[in-house]
Design an enzyme around this catalytic site. Structure first.
Site, short mmCIF file in Angstrom:
data_model
loop_
_atom_site.label_atom_id
_atom_site.label_comp_id
_atom_site.label_asym_id
_atom_site.label_seq_id
_atom_site.Cartn_x
_atom_site.Cartn_y
_atom_site.Cartn_z
N HIS A 145 -10.44 -6.01 7.92
CA HIS A 145 -11.06 -5.73 6.63
C HIS A 145 -12.30 -4.84 6.74
CE1 HIS A 145 -8.45 -9.04 5.60
NE2 HIS A 145 -8.75 -8.92 4.32
N GLU A 200 0.82 -1.21 0.00
CA GLU A 200 0.00 0.00 0.00
C GLU A 200 0.85 1.27 0.00
OE1 GLU A 200 -0.61 -2.63 1.92
OE2 GLU A 200 -2.60 -3.29 1.24
#
Length: 326
Positions: free
Chosen positions: A129, A60
């Site tokens: 998540h 990321e």
């Protein structure tokens, strides 16, 4: 108009954005041939080419750095963070770099970046998540934060985000992706950022919320209607900046306010709304401001999340408490 799910509306918006501007690029983990973990970019690489829709490494921080570099070279990047729970790995790029570039450069540089990411509970995802981390973004000046609640808004808000010359964090609630369909125009259209929508007119109490909780609030409003309680539901759509003017106008009409968020209670979007109304419209209130939110705990594992998440019943109970306050 087509009847689309929210994920289909998002794909359609991305397709139109790629068609409109050759400098628009989409990249992230598995967004290319696989079309993303939720298939939001399904078919876009095949149609627009590997140079404009492409996969990145599982990193990321690298995705964020790439977006910044491309934006400085006049591209319009749309990076995807596969799940927003992993925003910590790219937090410096978003909050420390993208958000500050216009100020840092004296307005000579912009960051026309739209960071897309799924989030939200109710679908039994693994740990990290589903976390609601939008308040981390709303606390960062220089960022706009958008959270749609339906397919029509999802398309219009996404296209407006991509057009914006400042960085936008665009969050997509996973439970909304395929839970219902809505009429969505096939053509290109935008919905202004920073403008809330009244999704249910009412006179007795104002309910302010966003994301998936808009559906729970509208269901609650229907149930309360049968009890003679008229609830006005406001969908923020953009949680930074918040459309305070629309909320104040509603509170001045109803005299009562309940804020609803899926995120934990502490330091959330709901708290910001409550503070603004306390400053701007406290003399219009006939009762304390009510709040519905998740507990201040770590997001639970899947088996417990339905007990942890706020729902229609929680909203109804809080509205009853506020309406009958004496």
């Amino acid at each position: 108009m087509a009847q689309l799910t929210m994920i289909q509306a998002i794909t359609n918006a991305l397709d139109l954005a790629l068609e409109k501007d050759e400098n628009t690029l989409i990249f992230g983990e598995d967004v290319g041939k696989n079309g993303g973990v939720f298939r939001a970019t399904d078919g876009l690489q095949e149609k627009h080419g590997e140079d404009r829709v492409f996969d990145t490494p599982l990193a990321e921080s690298g995705i964020g750095g790439l977006a910044i570099g491309l934006a400085l070279e006049k591209f319009r990047p749309i990076p995807e963070i596969q799940f927003f729970g992993f925003v910590f790995e790219v937090f410096d790029s978003i909050a420390g770099q993208m958000s500050r570039t216009r100020y840092r450069s004296g307005g000579t540089r912009t960051m026309p970046i739209t960071v897309r990411s799924p989030f939200g509970g109710g679908v039994h995802t693994p740990e990290l998540h589903a976390d609601n981390l939008e308040s981390l973004m709303t606390h960062t000046p220089g960022l706009k934060v958008v959270i749609p609640s339906n397919p029509y808004d999802a398309k219009g808000l996404l296209l407006a985000s991509i057009e914006d010359n400042d960085p936008v964090v665009y969050l997509e609630h996973m439970k909304l992706y395929r839970s219902f369909r809505d009429e969505v125009p096939e053509e290109y259209y935008t919905i202004p950022l920073g403008k809330a929508a009244v999704t249910n007119e009412g006179t007795d109490v104002t309910i302010v919320t966003y994301g998936y909780m808009v559906r729970e609030a509208n269901k609650a409003a229907e149930t309360l209607k049968a009890e003679g309680i008229s609830a006005e539901v406001i969908d923020l759509r953009t949680v930074s900046p918040i459309d305070i003017e629309t909320i104040v106008a509603s509170v001045e009409k109803t005299g009562r306010l309940v804020v609803v968020q899926e995120a934990q209670r502490q330091a959330g979007v709901g708290a910001a709304v409550m503070a603004e109304i306390a400053e701007r419209a406290i003399l219009s209130l006939q009762a304390p401001i009510g709040r519905v939110a998740a507990p201040d705990t770590i997001y639970p594992f899947g088996l417990a999340e339905n007990d942890w998440l706020p729902n229609e019943e929680d909203i109804i109970n809080k509205v009853r408490e506020i309406v009958h306050f004496d």
